[in-house]
Design a protein around this motif. Sequence first.
Motif, PDB file in Angstrom:
ATOM      1  N   TRP A 633      31.560  45.430  39.136  1.00  0.00           N
ATOM      2  CA  TRP A 633      31.989  45.548  40.538  1.00  0.00           C
ATOM      3  C   TRP A 633      31.637  44.281  41.316  1.00  0.00           C
ATOM      4  O   TRP A 633      30.504  43.790  41.262  1.00  0.00           O
ATOM      5  CB  TRP A 633      31.320  46.756  41.182  1.00  0.00           C
ATOM      6  N   ASP A 634      32.615  43.741  42.025  1.00  0.00           N
ATOM      7  CA  ASP A 634      32.373  42.597  42.901  1.00  0.00           C
ATOM      8  C   ASP A 634      31.818  43.138  44.215  1.00  0.00           C
ATOM      9  O   ASP A 634      32.545  43.736  45.010  1.00  0.00           O
ATOM     10  CB  ASP A 634      33.673  41.836  43.140  1.00  0.00           C
ATOM     11  N   ASN A 636      31.131  41.842  46.852  1.00  0.00           N
ATOM     12  CA  ASN A 636      31.744  41.297  48.064  1.00  0.00           C
ATOM     13  C   ASN A 636      32.906  42.154  48.553  1.00  0.00           C
ATOM     14  O   ASN A 636      33.280  42.074  49.722  1.00  0.00           O
ATOM     15  CB  ASN A 636      32.314  39.899  47.788  1.00  0.00           C
ATOM     16  N   ARG A 637      33.519  42.922  47.644  1.00  0.00           N
ATOM     17  CA  ARG A 637      34.847  43.459  47.912  1.00  0.00           C
ATOM     18  C   ARG A 637      34.866  44.985  47.970  1.00  0.00           C
ATOM     19  O   ARG A 637      35.519  45.650  47.179  1.00  0.00           O
ATOM     20  CB  ARG A 637      35.829  42.945  46.863  1.00  0.00           C
ATOM     21  N   HIS A 645      32.953  35.777  51.126  1.00  0.00           N
ATOM     22  CA  HIS A 645      32.904  36.022  49.685  1.00  0.00           C
ATOM     23  C   HIS A 645      32.001  34.995  49.014  1.00  0.00           C
ATOM     24  O   HIS A 645      32.331  33.811  48.920  1.00  0.00           O
ATOM     25  CB  HIS A 645      34.310  35.963  49.089  1.00  0.00           C
ATOM     26  N   ILE A 648      27.919  36.196  43.325  1.00  0.00           N
ATOM     27  CA  ILE A 648      27.098  37.402  43.263  1.00  0.00           C
ATOM     28  C   ILE A 648      25.601  37.093  43.406  1.00  0.00           C
ATOM     29  O   ILE A 648      24.897  37.796  44.163  1.00  0.00           O
ATOM     30  CB  ILE A 648      27.372  38.185  41.965  1.00  0.00           C
ATOM     31  N   GLN A 736      39.907  47.345  45.395  1.00  0.00           N
ATOM     32  CA  GLN A 736      39.292  46.878  44.157  1.00  0.00           C
ATOM     33  C   GLN A 736      39.232  48.099  43.243  1.00  0.00           C
ATOM     34  O   GLN A 736      38.436  49.003  43.474  1.00  0.00           O
ATOM     35  CB  GLN A 736      37.890  46.299  44.387  1.00  0.00           C
ATOM     36  N   GLN A 794      35.779  41.092  35.489  1.00  0.00           N
ATOM     37  CA  GLN A 794      34.822  40.607  36.485  1.00  0.00           C
ATOM     38  C   GLN A 794      33.406  40.672  35.926  1.00  0.00           C
ATOM     39  O   GLN A 794      33.049  41.612  35.221  1.00  0.00           O
ATOM     40  CB  GLN A 794      34.929  41.451  37.763  1.00  0.00           C
ATOM     41  N   SER A 796      29.394  40.726  37.017  1.00  0.00           N
ATOM     42  CA  SER A 796      28.594  41.065  38.185  1.00  0.00           C
ATOM     43  C   SER A 796      27.162  41.346  37.758  1.00  0.00           C
ATOM     44  O   SER A 796      26.738  40.970  36.661  1.00  0.00           O
ATOM     45  CB  SER A 796      29.219  42.279  38.900  1.00  0.00           C
ATOM     46  N   THR A 811      42.490  43.824  41.938  1.00  0.00           N
ATOM     47  CA  THR A 811      41.973  43.611  43.293  1.00  0.00           C
ATOM     48  C   THR A 811      43.038  42.926  44.141  1.00  0.00           C
ATOM     49  O   THR A 811      43.781  42.080  43.649  1.00  0.00           O
ATOM     50  CB  THR A 811      40.708  42.726  43.256  1.00  0.00           C
TER      51      THR A 811
END
Length: 1001
Positions: A633-634, A636-637, A645, A648, A736, A794, A796, A811
Amino acid sequence: MKIFSFDHDIPQHLGWDEDSDLSISDRHYKYGSHSLQWKYHSHSYLRLTERVEYRPFQEGATSQERDSFVVWIYNNEPLADVLTFQLGRQEEVDCEFEFHLNFRGWRTAWVAYERDMRGVPHPEMDTLTIRAPKTVSTGTLYINQLMLNTPIDPRFHTRDKQVPFVNLEADQKANAHWLSLLAFEELERRHRIPDVISSEQQWAHGVMSQRLEELIFQARIVAEEDFLQMKGTFSSYGISRRGDVITGRPIELPFFDHYPQADKERLKALANSIQLAAYTDFMLDIATSYRSIEDPSWKDDLQVMFIDLLDHLHDQGWAYGSSQGTVHHFGYNFRSFYQAVFLMRDELELAERLQRTQNTMYWYSGAGRIHTPLNEIEGNIDIFNTTLQGILASLLIMPDAPLKVRELTAFREWLSQSLLPAHGLRSAYKLDGSAYHHVNHYPAYAIGGFLGVTPVVYLISGTVYRIDGLAHKSVRKALLAMRLYCNKYEWLVSLSSRHPTGKGALEVEPFKYMALSGTPDGLQLVDQEVAAAYLRLRHHEEKSEVAEQFLAKGITPEEDPNGHWTMNFAALAIHRRGSWLVGARGHSRYLWANESYVSANLYGRYISHGHVQIMSQGEPITNEASGYHHDGWDWNRWPGTTTVHKPIPELRSDVRNVDTFSGFEEMLLSDETYAGGLNLEGRSGMFAMKLHEHPKYEGSHRARKSVFFFDNRVICLGSDIENSNTVYATETTLFQNHLADQGNPIWVNDQTQIDEFPYAYEQVLEEPVWLLDHLENGYYIPAGQTLSISKDTQHSKHQAADADTQGDFATAWLGHGDAPKQGSYEYTILVKTDRDSIEAFSQHMQSLEAAPYCVLQKDRNAHIVKDHANQTTAYALFEAHSSVDTGWIVETDTPAMIMIREANDELIISAVDPDLRLYEGIESDQYDAEGNRVEVSVYSRDWIHAESIPSTIQLTLRGHWLLKGDCESARIAANGDDYTVVAIECENAMPREFVLQKGQP
């Protein structure tokens, strides 16, 4: 730190007077297998010459820990006298304290040098003198685990009958519900003891005891293997008797707060203790087995084991008047004790231990709190969860005498007051159904609270001790609200606080007990609305006799909730249609943006920055199936949020121990008061906030955000997006979504189906675009914005362990560039739609006549949207005294949210001042000398207990209008030929709804 355990030898530097007799004894021990036995006279003393290594506390230090003295004492007989501990330099005493000897068994003292002792401690202290009690000629004491100096969190020291002067401030702080046992015991009793017990009261005592018995006791089959296993567990505790002496392994809470972190594991191993929770769970196991079997020989063995367990626990200091150094978070570790002894109450009475045990139950459950003055009572979910049933059990176990009536009457009043909607950010329940802990809406704690409180509400229902109707309504509303922000079981990720796993879920049992508690007015034995919710939520694979009873009464499962709800004490808007749920959440200067600990939610900084989450997929619906997936999971989003942004690693929280009110935790506040939502007729609604990130990370980042909800249309607007970060881009995330299959498609207009993986797209839109994600959500994005789409693996970080994670995601986001000024966005979500519907919507939006909605204003002052299908105009009015002059509204004198639906010659209006108004102006201590905002602990704020300050919205409308029907919260303040001024009384950020009808000038 040096520990004197006295397990083998008398320390070389320990001296004593000629009348003292010292030896190493195995008669009593707390750590190891021996202790120091001291036979003393009235003038005796012990003197230990050893550097204390005391260090004064340094303001601004990373840790708030305070140097403290720790010792364990065993006393054979209670004395009305004290031991005196003196610390200093040779013969000079710098500081001292007294330790009361009014007990039998083991007791401890944790005493902070600077705060708790008399005198002024000195860094060069090198002598400890222990002076014997003066009022007895001779006596014997045992000493174990003496620590001259160890750092302890200043919140945790707990005063008790031995050291009543310790940490007096705790009774006014966040841990008071755990630590104030002595204060609860000292409360003046509100009621006198009645002369007699009425027949109604006596009947109630029997009914409540029977119900509690049924709640606790579940008969089981006890095989020989089970019996032998219990005997083996008991043997492992090392409990043995020699005459009237009982010994065994020590029993402790799991925290070991008095051990320095660097040496904690080694010292825990040396202690060889049993954790209190395991010990009391075993007691409950013994009690349940005892009650389940018939074999007299097994029963005799189990009864002997139970009495030994009880006596050893008492001897170890788990007894009336003792706080064991600390009892923070104690309730989680002692819950089984109350149930176990309640089941064994008859056997304890025969063994002449019932009264002693009742005293212990009363003390550790903090039952004395039921006598708190009514105006000082505050509900607490920790107590509901861990000790509420223990409090009631400690009262029901009392003899059927007038004293029992007084206590149960006080219990009823205290619980009723605890459940009423609380002022400010007090726990536990709010007018809007929010369930509070850690000064915010907190479902993860609310679950435990409901599991604890609803059975008790049921236990006392239908008796003279039932809670008041308003209290019943309050807890009922909070419970029913949980089924709104959960779908079906899991709650919105934005409500995860420090546990963003996406797995937090409601429990069904509280709905059963709430239904069985009857209606708030006491007229119906079963609450049919709650019962219907229970029938919908229950897990059908599990047998439920209660469900069969409800069905037999003609109660059917409720339909999935549909409508719109506002919970402004959570800065939360909830919108539901069919089986799906959309939630929007923010934060403010009252409600923290995130809760992060040193090992929890390390990257969740943006979780409530206008988070718009859709829960619509799965059977049952879950966060995972609806797109949220922890690994990869990002952070930021979060969908709907506007963020800078960053890589991480740069999102990792810098968690600090800010002050003595808090631990190592981050709970950042904004300086903006405008955040929350509004609903109209229970069908449509809106959410809006002024976003200002805390300067601990990105203090220049601001935005004005709004979300409008009409049927399956979710209209998202942003304006005045700005920050000074020239390194990283600012973005607003549309979605996302985790990809269980890399081939899950995204549709971009009708011509493009994106199956590729990986995939990247970025374009400044010259024309409007629509998207359809693989979760049946459509997105309409007007022209002039920079749209990016990604399908990729992604990388993370784990939110708690900080380990690397990865996952596949689709996303989409709107880019605002670096260091934006007056950035903006607009997009609309169609929930649970298809390609034909989102394409038709997009085409309709190109036509003024056919457009489902239009944006009338989107700037710093206001976001205004008109939904044509519902003939409703929604206003997010960010500034006071601004000339709106749009739709029906001319102006307003207060930042507000307003929705107006046109219906023939009527206007249905809903309005709210979203400012909770817990204080006015600014707090100077939230700013440094240069005027920059600094991090403060929300627990240190006086206003968290303040009542909401009432406010009035002066709303000027076009036309001549009259108020229809009675409305306490709105009145016509002025009328002209072509205008009307409505005064709307607001408090607690609760929406006000009323109807105006056209009048004649």
